[in-house]
Design an enzyme around this catalytic site. Structure first.
Site, PDB file in Angstrom:
ATOM      1  N   ARG A 152      33.115  44.089  37.184  1.00 44.72           N
ATOM      2  CA  ARG A 152      34.303  44.939  37.228  1.00 44.72           C
ATOM      3  C   ARG A 152      35.555  44.082  37.148  1.00 44.72           C
ATOM      4  NH1 ARG A 152      32.432  48.669  42.404  1.00 44.72           N
ATOM      5  NH2 ARG A 152      30.600  49.641  41.418  1.00 44.72           N
ATOM      6  N   ASP A 204      39.416  43.195  37.017  1.00 44.85           N
ATOM      7  CA  ASP A 204      40.550  43.824  37.683  1.00 44.85           C
ATOM      8  C   ASP A 204      41.596  44.302  36.684  1.00 44.85           C
ATOM      9  OD1 ASP A 204      39.443  43.388  40.184  1.00 44.85           O
ATOM     10  OD2 ASP A 204      40.543  41.515  40.521  1.00 44.85           O
ATOM     11  N   ARG A 220      40.957  34.313  40.557  1.00 44.37           N
ATOM     12  CA  ARG A 220      42.414  34.240  40.623  1.00 44.37           C
ATOM     13  C   ARG A 220      42.878  33.533  41.897  1.00 44.37           C
ATOM     14  NH1 ARG A 220      44.340  40.190  39.908  1.00 44.37           N
ATOM     15  NH2 ARG A 220      46.370  39.199  40.261  1.00 44.37           N
TER      16      ARG A 220
END
Length: 262
Positions: free
Chosen positions: A49, A51, A196
């Site tokens: 998934r 972002d 990230r």
């Protein structure tokens, strides 16, 4: 029949992969177009998934469907690409066993984070621009601590659904790229927000505000509050998903696409 679809997308205008009420997502658009072409409800499930704002140069999704009479896979892919918005493209669709799973059968995933050191207005949606070059040697010294089987709690968003935060990291390092540098990380799994947050903290090392040893201490603390802020979404790409031998027919993979190489 179950199928694997290999696709790519520019995540700029999408609110991530997963369907969410009242907002545009990659999964929503893919399911809409597949259902339209196959004339039946189709629900896809991706290998991961991504972002909001994150891109994929190689994503894999599976879906179950019965192909209408006379529709072969090449024609399905052609029609899908005509139906999809311009920022999404399918590259390969192929049958898989009925138990094959795009997420659970994926053995290794690779992400890249792109940093530009030369101003380029056309690269802005796909890379983080820095006006000063970071200390790449220091960032690579810090990144080396990530390799191996570790608990990545320090680099995970709170409130995720993960049952554990251990990941087996095979590769983590910064590499030269035209006009900048790219961080590549390859692991068996990634927890929510991991790449990230890793990149944001490594860039803090690159700016001289954190030493490689202090980065190691942040990693070992298993405490999210010690990490730096997450790097912006636009520089991040899911760029390769790997499966057990035989599940993906290598002889059918497109040529000229770097994420399908090897």
């Amino acid at each position: 029949m179950r199928y694997f679809l290999h696709l790519a997308y520019d995540g700029t205008r999408f609110h991530g992969w997963q369907i969410q009420p009242g907002t545009l997502t990659v999964q929503q658009e893919l399911d809409r177009c597949l259902s339209q072409i196959l004339r039946q409800p189709v629900y896809s499930l991706g290998s991961g998934r991504t972002d909001s704002g994150v891109h994929a140069s190689h994503q894999v999704a599976h879906f179950d469907a019965e192909l209408p009479t006379g529709l072969d896979l090449d024609t399905l892919l052609y029609r899908l690409n005509r139906a999809l918005p311009a920022d999404m493209r399918g590259y390969l669709v192929h049958p898989v066993p009925p138990t094959a799973h795009a997420r659970f059968d994926a053995r290794v995933r690779t992400y890249e984070y792109h940093v530009r050191l030369v101003p380029d207005p056309f690269a802005a949606p796909h890379a983080l621009y820095l006006d000063r070059a970071p200390d790449v040697a220091a960032m690579n010294e810090a990144a080396a601590y990530l390799i191996g089987d570790h608990d990545f709690t320090s680099f995970s968003k709170v409130g995720g659904s993960e049952k554990h935060y251990r990941c087996l990291c095979y590769e983590a390092g910064w590499h030269p790229a035209p006009g900048g540098v790219v961080f590549r990380i390859r692991a068996n799994r990634f927890v929510r927000g991991m790449v990230r947050l890793v990149v944001g903290t490594l860039l803090t090392v690159g700016k001289g505000k954190l030493t490689p040893e202090e980065f190691r201490q942040v990693f070992a603390s298993l405490n999210r509050v010690h990490a730096s802020g997450a790097a912006k979404a636009q520089g991040l790409f899911l760029c390769r998903v790997e499966y057990p031998a035989g599940l993906v027919p290598t002889e059918l993979l497109p040529t000229g696409l770097p994420y399908f190489a090897g």
